[in-house]
Design an enzyme around this catalytic site. Structure first.
Site, mmCIF file in Angstrom:
data_model
loop_
_atom_site.group_PDB
_atom_site.id
_atom_site.type_symbol
_atom_site.label_atom_id
_atom_site.label_comp_id
_atom_site.label_asym_id
_atom_site.label_seq_id
_atom_site.Cartn_x
_atom_site.Cartn_y
_atom_site.Cartn_z
ATOM 1 N N GLU A 43 0.844 -1.187 0.000
ATOM 2 C CA GLU A 43 0.000 0.000 0.000
ATOM 3 C C GLU A 43 0.885 1.245 0.000
ATOM 4 O O GLU A 43 1.944 1.272 0.611
ATOM 5 C CB GLU A 43 -0.887 0.005 1.241
ATOM 6 C CG GLU A 43 -1.791 1.231 1.344
ATOM 7 C CD GLU A 43 -2.553 1.318 2.653
ATOM 8 O OE1 GLU A 43 -3.617 1.954 2.662
ATOM 9 O OE2 GLU A 43 -2.093 0.741 3.660
ATOM 10 N N LYS A 115 -9.343 1.570 -2.393
ATOM 11 C CA LYS A 115 -9.568 1.133 -1.017
ATOM 12 C C LYS A 115 -10.943 1.598 -0.533
ATOM 13 O O LYS A 115 -11.287 2.780 -0.628
ATOM 14 C CB LYS A 115 -8.462 1.692 -0.120
ATOM 15 C CG LYS A 115 -8.524 1.259 1.327
ATOM 16 C CD LYS A 115 -7.325 1.828 2.081
ATOM 17 C CE LYS A 115 -7.309 1.419 3.533
ATOM 18 N NZ LYS A 115 -6.123 1.984 4.235
ATOM 19 N N CYS A 160 -5.050 -3.028 2.986
ATOM 20 C CA CYS A 160 -4.789 -2.742 4.395
ATOM 21 C C CYS A 160 -6.024 -2.882 5.290
ATOM 22 O O CYS A 160 -6.461 -3.996 5.568
ATOM 23 C CB CYS A 160 -4.166 -1.354 4.513
ATOM 24 S SG CYS A 160 -3.281 -1.062 6.067
#
Length: 287
Positions: A43, A115, A160
């Site tokens: 990330e 994300k 994440c």
């Protein structure tokens, strides 16, 4: 059945995208020399910077982003599938998107994923994060088929904090994913407590491989990330791991035949049953 070598590149990205792109190139080239067909970076490969003014000075549209361009060139040069775990790209209204890019051996983008879940938390010791102040959350799960080492495999996306939301991974597994991914910049505090547990759980409950490249160590902007880039098989076994927070590579063999074998042994995806759920509270909704 497809068998290929996957490499997870652990980085310590800083505030300069050009230097980060150089670090990415060195590690990806090393991974290819070790036989990798698929390489994943963490990330925020392109920049980790708390200073919003500096961050925004480097923010570019995806088509003009130098780190994305460098990743495409690397994939083309080495004829690999390169998964740019994520980088910040320009979004409307002065915001950014935390976007993953899956790039094929021809250098073209196969799929992107923004994300979904924003890391808005207040941890112990005064550590606080508000990703929603900078990033626009994504609104769709991602699934892509990659052609790799003469075969094919279906890959699902996350980034994440997404790993704390099992419904995302379940949706991707039900759509056919054999490999789940979760490139991350996990904080040291949460990583020490939850990194291995969460990733192994997502692999086990969906009978999928899990591949998670990570940021690691003390970064230029003062944050600390946990590292421990890791590959996990569908039975929950750790196949490879960077042992600590230094930059490095975890290399593992992925055999999608294992997914079918374990799903035949423990067919929990098939054994799912509908049930009546309690009404969600507030803004929460069940997928």
């Amino acid at each position: 059945m497809t068998v290929f070598k996957a490499a997870l590149v652990q980085m310590r990205s800083g505030v300069d995208p050009a230097r980060n792109a150089e670090a990415m190139e060195r590690l990806v080239t090393e991974a290819v020399a070790k036989g990798a067909h698929y390489v994943q970076t963490p990330e925020m490969t392109g920049i980790l910077c708390r200073d919003r003014q500096v961050f925004r000075e480097h923010l570019k549209p995806a088509e003009a982003d130098p780190v994305v361009a460098a990743a495409r060139a690397l994939a083309r040069r080495h004829r690999i599938t390169l998964h740019l775990g994520s980088t910040a790209v320009e979004a409307p209204d002065g915001m950014a998107a935390n976007r993953a890019f899956l790039i094929g051996p021809d250098g073209e983008t196969i799929e992107t994923y923004d994300k979904i879940h924003m890391f808005d938390v207040d941890l112990d010791k005064g550590e606080s994060w508000r990703e929603s102040a900078t990033y626009v959350p994504g609104a769709r799960a991602g699934l892509a088929e990659i052609a790799v080492n003469g075969g094919a495999a279906k890959l699902g996306f996350a980034v994440c904090y997404d790993m704390r939301f099992p419904e995302l991974f379940r949706a991707e597994a039900l759509a056919g994913a054999e490999i789940l991914t979760a490139p991350a910049a996990f904080t040291r505090q949460t990583g020490e407590a939850h990194w291995h547990i969460l990733l192994r759980a997502r692999a086990i409950e969906n009978n999928c491989f899990m591949l998670a490249a990570a940021q690691g160590g003390l970064h230029e902007d003062g944050r600390e990330t946990y590292g421990h880039s890791i590959a996990i098989d569908p039975w929950g076994r750790v196949l490879a791991e960077v042992a600590g927070d230094e930059p490095g590579i975890a290399l593992a063999e992925v055999d999608t035949g294992e997914v079918a074998a374990i799903r035949a042994k423990v067919p929990n995806l098939k054994n799912r049953r509908r049930f009546d759920a309690p009404a969600p509270r507030g803004d929460f909704a069940l997928a």
